[in-house]
Design an enzyme around this catalytic site. Structure first.
Site, mmCIF file in Angstrom:
data_model
loop_
_atom_site.group_PDB
_atom_site.id
_atom_site.type_symbol
_atom_site.label_atom_id
_atom_site.label_comp_id
_atom_site.label_asym_id
_atom_site.label_seq_id
_atom_site.Cartn_x
_atom_site.Cartn_y
_atom_site.Cartn_z
ATOM 1 N N HIS A 1 -31.282 -17.347 24.262
ATOM 2 C CA HIS A 1 -31.576 -18.380 25.253
ATOM 3 C C HIS A 1 -30.394 -18.572 26.194
ATOM 4 O O HIS A 1 -29.245 -18.299 25.815
ATOM 5 C CB HIS A 1 -31.857 -19.715 24.553
ATOM 6 C CG HIS A 1 -32.988 -19.687 23.589
ATOM 7 N ND1 HIS A 1 -32.848 -19.229 22.305
ATOM 8 C CD2 HIS A 1 -34.287 -20.049 23.727
ATOM 9 C CE1 HIS A 1 -34.014 -19.317 21.683
ATOM 10 N NE2 HIS A 1 -34.909 -19.809 22.517
ATOM 11 N N HIS B 1 -34.975 -31.044 17.373
ATOM 12 C CA HIS B 1 -35.372 -29.680 17.013
ATOM 13 C C HIS B 1 -36.228 -29.681 15.748
ATOM 14 O O HIS B 1 -37.137 -28.868 15.603
ATOM 15 C CB HIS B 1 -34.127 -28.800 16.830
ATOM 16 C CG HIS B 1 -34.439 -27.342 16.682
ATOM 17 N ND1 HIS B 1 -35.179 -26.638 17.621
ATOM 18 C CD2 HIS B 1 -34.123 -26.451 15.711
ATOM 19 C CE1 HIS B 1 -35.300 -25.374 17.219
ATOM 20 N NE2 HIS B 1 -34.668 -25.233 16.071
ATOM 21 N N ALA C 1 -42.251 -22.599 21.984
ATOM 22 C CA ALA C 1 -42.527 -24.001 21.697
ATOM 23 C C ALA C 1 -42.188 -24.771 22.963
ATOM 24 O O ALA C 1 -41.196 -24.475 23.613
ATOM 25 C CB ALA C 1 -41.668 -24.477 20.537
ATOM 26 N N TYR D 1 -29.038 -21.328 26.924
ATOM 27 C CA TYR D 1 -28.085 -22.332 26.414
ATOM 28 C C TYR D 1 -27.076 -21.747 25.440
ATOM 29 O O TYR D 1 -26.091 -22.393 25.092
ATOM 30 C CB TYR D 1 -28.814 -23.528 25.777
ATOM 31 C CG TYR D 1 -29.773 -23.206 24.657
ATOM 32 C CD1 TYR D 1 -29.315 -22.833 23.395
ATOM 33 C CD2 TYR D 1 -31.143 -23.271 24.862
ATOM 34 C CE1 TYR D 1 -30.188 -22.540 22.371
ATOM 35 C CE2 TYR D 1 -32.035 -22.979 23.840
ATOM 36 C CZ TYR D 1 -31.549 -22.613 22.599
ATOM 37 O OH TYR D 1 -32.425 -22.304 21.602
ATOM 38 N N GLU D 2 -27.313 -20.507 24.973
ATOM 39 C CA GLU D 2 -26.363 -19.918 24.034
ATOM 40 C C GLU D 2 -25.142 -19.340 24.750
ATOM 41 O O GLU D 2 -24.058 -19.279 24.171
ATOM 42 C CB GLU D 2 -27.053 -18.840 23.199
ATOM 43 C CG GLU D 2 -28.144 -19.422 22.297
ATOM 44 C CD GLU D 2 -28.938 -18.344 21.573
ATOM 45 O OE1 GLU D 2 -28.371 -17.702 20.680
ATOM 46 O OE2 GLU D 2 -30.110 -18.141 21.919
ATOM 47 N N MET E 1 -37.220 -24.048 27.055
ATOM 48 C CA MET E 1 -35.902 -23.467 27.346
ATOM 49 C C MET E 1 -35.895 -21.949 27.219
ATOM 50 O O MET E 1 -34.840 -21.352 26.988
ATOM 51 C CB MET E 1 -34.857 -24.075 26.397
ATOM 52 C CG MET E 1 -34.792 -25.597 26.429
ATOM 53 S SD MET E 1 -33.636 -26.226 25.203
ATOM 54 C CE MET E 1 -34.090 -27.968 25.158
ATOM 55 N N SER E 2 -37.064 -21.324 27.355
ATOM 56 C CA SER E 2 -37.102 -19.869 27.118
ATOM 57 C C SER E 2 -38.097 -19.191 28.043
ATOM 58 O O SER E 2 -38.457 -19.713 29.095
ATOM 59 C CB SER E 2 -37.486 -19.610 25.657
ATOM 60 O OG SER E 2 -38.838 -19.989 25.418
ATOM 61 N N HIS F 1 -34.808 -19.028 14.240
ATOM 62 C CA HIS F 1 -34.963 -17.787 14.997
ATOM 63 C C HIS F 1 -34.363 -16.655 14.164
ATOM 64 O O HIS F 1 -33.178 -16.692 13.850
ATOM 65 C CB HIS F 1 -34.229 -17.857 16.342
ATOM 66 C CG HIS F 1 -34.810 -18.867 17.286
ATOM 67 N ND1 HIS F 1 -35.469 -18.516 18.436
ATOM 68 C CD2 HIS F 1 -34.843 -20.201 17.251
ATOM 69 C CE1 HIS F 1 -35.872 -19.612 19.065
ATOM 70 N NE2 HIS F 1 -35.495 -20.651 18.362
ATOM 71 N N SER G 1 -39.763 -20.498 18.424
ATOM 72 C CA SER G 1 -39.324 -21.339 17.307
ATOM 73 C C SER G 1 -40.467 -21.690 16.372
ATOM 74 O O SER G 1 -41.479 -22.241 16.820
ATOM 75 C CB SER G 1 -38.774 -22.677 17.826
ATOM 76 O OG SER G 1 -37.686 -22.487 18.654
ATOM 77 N N ASN H 1 -44.637 -31.291 21.290
ATOM 78 C CA ASN H 1 -44.366 -32.724 21.555
ATOM 79 C C ASN H 1 -44.808 -33.068 22.966
ATOM 80 O O ASN H 1 -44.934 -32.190 23.823
ATOM 81 C CB ASN H 1 -42.863 -33.010 21.424
ATOM 82 C CG ASN H 1 -42.026 -32.104 22.310
ATOM 83 O OD1 ASN H 1 -41.739 -30.962 21.942
ATOM 84 N ND2 ASN H 1 -41.665 -32.590 23.475
HETATM 85 N N1 HPA Z 1 -38.312 -29.735 26.156
HETATM 86 C C1 HPA Z 1 -37.666 -28.552 26.170
HETATM 87 N N2 HPA Z 1 -37.869 -27.614 25.253
HETATM 88 C C2 HPA Z 1 -38.752 -27.874 24.283
HETATM 89 C C3 HPA Z 1 -39.462 -29.075 24.203
HETATM 90 C C4 HPA Z 1 -39.216 -30.066 25.206
HETATM 91 O O1 HPA Z 1 -39.810 -31.168 25.206
HETATM 92 N N3 HPA Z 1 -40.267 -28.995 23.119
HETATM 93 C C5 HPA Z 1 -40.047 -27.789 22.558
HETATM 94 N N4 HPA Z 1 -39.142 -27.097 23.255
#
Ligand code: HPA
Length: 253
Positions: free
Chosen positions: A64, A228, A94, A66-67, A192-193, A42, A11, A216
């Protein structure tokens, strides 16, 4: 041009594709079996060309868990990469940091992972022509390539962290309680990837290197509720160093 290294962009990390020379760009939509990513930020483009003189294939856009609920989305691209003659897959993502000392904008070389996706991209009949039924994931994140990453980072004055990446299926961010639990389990970053691609690549005999762009502090650690938008904003900051790092890695490969 036979790609030697495949690079998956996470991302907000698309800037790497702009450093390509002699580039060709093919939408995934024109490639049989390639995924149709659905998330903002993406792209869904396969770019081939030279990065610092090294022939590479850049996957901009990934599928991903989650999709769809399954981990099969990147099977065709990763196996295509192996078939095309590449030897290495370089993954970027990310991620949220569980370590307060490694904050937004930092990069982390992944040393190992914890698969909390609940699924595995190799579930189902095994294709013995691609790899073994029960692949080992020891040293999945190639120690030699990791050493090269650290050397490249040092040369560029980039403070590259290293740690364990824990993958959750999402699409919710984690709860603060989950983050405390994951820290106890030994996770340094969460996202998540990446894990499905690493498994597919190791199964196919590709070497793997992976870097998280920390966007983050994980949920409950920072002041701001996660979103996001925040991921994309901070990915842009980390992307500056990531582009330099990937370019140097390619030049020295
Ligand atoms: N958690 C899950 N996926 C993420 C995060 C997070 O804090 N930051 C960026 N992708």
């Amino acid at each position: 041009m036979t790609p030697r290294v495949g690079i998956v962009l996470g991302s907000g990390l698309g800037a790497i594709a702009e450093a390509l020379t002699d580039a060709t760009h093919t939408p995934y939509a024109e490639l049989e079996g390639f995924p149709r990513p659905s998330v903002a930020g993406h792209g869904g483009t396969l770019s081939q060309g030279l990065l610092g003189g090294l022939p590479v294939a850049i996957f901009q856009g990934r599928k991903h868990v989650y999709e769809t609920g399954d981990a099969y989305g990147m099977r065709v691209p990763i196996r295509w990469l192996k078939e095309a003659g590449a030897e290495t897959l370089f993954l970027t993502n990310a991620a949220g940091s569980l370590n307060a000392d490694v904050g937004p904008g930092r990069l982390m070389a992944i040393s190992d992972h914890i698969n909390f996706l609940g699924v595995n991209p190799l579930t189902g009949p095994n294709d013995d022509a691609v790899g073994p039924r029960f692949p080992s994931l020891r040293d999945a994140y190639d120690p030699e390539l990791r050493a090269k990453l650290h050397a490249a980072a040092t040369g560029l004055d980039i403070n590259l962290a290293e740690g364990v990446y824990l993958a959750t299926a999402g699409p919710t961010f984690e709860t603060p309680a989950e983050i405390r639990a994951f820290r106890t389990l030994g996770a340094d970053a969460v996202g998540m990837s990446t894990v499905p691609e690493v498994i597919l690549a190791r199964h196919a005999g590709l070497r793997v290197a992976a870097v998280s762009a920390i966007t983050n502090l994980a949920e409950g650690m920072g002041g701001e509720e996660l979103s996001h938008e925040q991921t994309l904003r901070n990915a842009e900051v980390a992307a500056r160093d990531l582009v330099r790092l990937v370019l140097k890695f390619a030049e020295d490969y």
